[in-house]
Design a protein around this motif. Sequence first.
Motif, PDB file in Angstrom:
ATOM      1  N   ARG A 107      46.242  64.326  30.681  1.00  0.00           N
ATOM      2  CA  ARG A 107      45.274  63.243  30.877  1.00  0.00           C
ATOM      3  C   ARG A 107      45.532  62.061  29.946  1.00  0.00           C
ATOM      4  O   ARG A 107      45.099  60.951  30.220  1.00  0.00           O
ATOM      5  N   ARG A 108      46.221  62.312  28.833  1.00  0.00           N
ATOM      6  CA  ARG A 108      46.481  61.257  27.859  1.00  0.00           C
ATOM      7  C   ARG A 108      47.990  61.060  27.715  1.00  0.00           C
ATOM      8  O   ARG A 108      48.756  62.014  27.857  1.00  0.00           O
ATOM      9  N   GLN A 109      48.381  59.815  27.426  1.00  0.00           N
ATOM     10  CA  GLN A 109      49.801  59.514  27.302  1.00  0.00           C
ATOM     11  C   GLN A 109      50.223  59.537  25.838  1.00  0.00           C
ATOM     12  O   GLN A 109      49.680  58.799  25.016  1.00  0.00           O
ATOM     13  N   VAL A 110      51.185  60.389  25.514  1.00  0.00           N
ATOM     14  CA  VAL A 110      51.741  60.450  24.170  1.00  0.00           C
ATOM     15  C   VAL A 110      52.876  59.434  24.057  1.00  0.00           C
ATOM     16  O   VAL A 110      53.750  59.365  24.937  1.00  0.00           O
ATOM     17  N   ILE A 111      52.857  58.637  22.973  1.00  0.00           N
ATOM     18  CA  ILE A 111      53.881  57.633  22.714  1.00  0.00           C
ATOM     19  C   ILE A 111      54.560  57.975  21.399  1.00  0.00           C
ATOM     20  O   ILE A 111      53.901  58.096  20.361  1.00  0.00           O
ATOM     21  N   ASP A 112      55.874  58.125  21.429  1.00  0.00           N
ATOM     22  CA  ASP A 112      56.675  58.536  20.272  1.00  0.00           C
ATOM     23  C   ASP A 112      57.372  57.313  19.681  1.00  0.00           C
ATOM     24  O   ASP A 112      58.113  56.612  20.377  1.00  0.00           O
ATOM     25  N   ALA A 113      57.166  57.062  18.391  1.00  0.00           N
ATOM     26  CA  ALA A 113      57.685  55.851  17.733  1.00  0.00           C
ATOM     27  C   ALA A 113      59.070  56.015  17.126  1.00  0.00           C
ATOM     28  O   ALA A 113      59.594  55.081  16.534  1.00  0.00           O
ATOM     29  N   ARG A 114      59.671  57.191  17.267  1.00  0.00           N
ATOM     30  CA  ARG A 114      60.972  57.416  16.645  1.00  0.00           C
ATOM     31  C   ARG A 114      62.092  56.675  17.378  1.00  0.00           C
ATOM     32  O   ARG A 114      61.934  56.234  18.515  1.00  0.00           O
ATOM     33  N   ALA A 115      63.253  56.593  16.718  1.00  0.00           N
ATOM     34  CA  ALA A 115      64.420  55.985  17.337  1.00  0.00           C
ATOM     35  C   ALA A 115      64.778  56.718  18.624  1.00  0.00           C
ATOM     36  O   ALA A 115      64.507  57.914  18.775  1.00  0.00           O
TER      37      ALA A 115
END
Length: 284
Positions: free
Chosen positions: A172-180
């Motif tokens: 239901r929620r979108q995970v956003i990953d900030a890594r390279a």
Amino acid sequence: MHTTLISAETLAQHLTDPKWVILDCRHDLLMPNAGREGFAIGHIQNAQFASIDDDLSGPKAALDGIFKGRHPLPDRHAFIETLRNWGINDDTQVVGYDAHGGMYAARLWWMLRWIGHEAVAVLDGGLAAWQAEGLPLVTPTVGRPRGHITERPTLTSTVTVAEVLENVSHGRRQVIDARAHDRFRGENETIDPVGGHIPGAKNRFFKDNLQPDGRFKPGAQLKQEFSHLFSNPSQAIMQCGSGVTACHNLLAMELAGLHGAALYPGSWSEWCSDKSRPVATGAA
């Protein structure tokens, strides 16, 4: 009151303002002493050093011995004591800076908001922007009278590893990953023991928030770029390797007027510490 970014020119006008506290957040993940050593060589006048490992993180293992990631959040009351030792009051304007485009100063920004302090900003462009203006660095260190900042209602939200695991199932929620991008794909992992990403996550490398000169992109451009990642910012979960650079994405979203996303503090370092949790590799 400055609540997101501040220019070198504006900061220079407030170096001796008793209601302003400046914190040097320089760090290097592979050389933990580099930030403190850089501070000793030269820093902005009246700045104090804020250690990512010692001041902006808590113990890596909770009381039950469970690993909480490489940079877990400290106890809230312990963090408030740290802020008081830096001379911070409820009406203090806090400014954080580093030498990495806000990579570490954004963590300070988010943590002040975490305990309800809104008057906190990141030096846009960091030390490079400061020196580009011909502004000096100094070596003397200063102390300040103890502050009396109090905890107020939080301006942020967080999610636990259990909530992220549940989200892998229902999405239901979108995970956003900030890594390279390479680390997200599971390639060239040199920091954590397992490469890859949380299933269903999308990749937004924090450095994509910056212009070539190291300053943040305009808010309208950031809004357009983030809008391709999710439809509702309040349903987004921001993570990275250890809960540090995810705060850079949260700061960029604040600039873009996209409010309400949550931080997963343990991030990949906590997630991958349990072999029972699923791991994805390759591009999203």
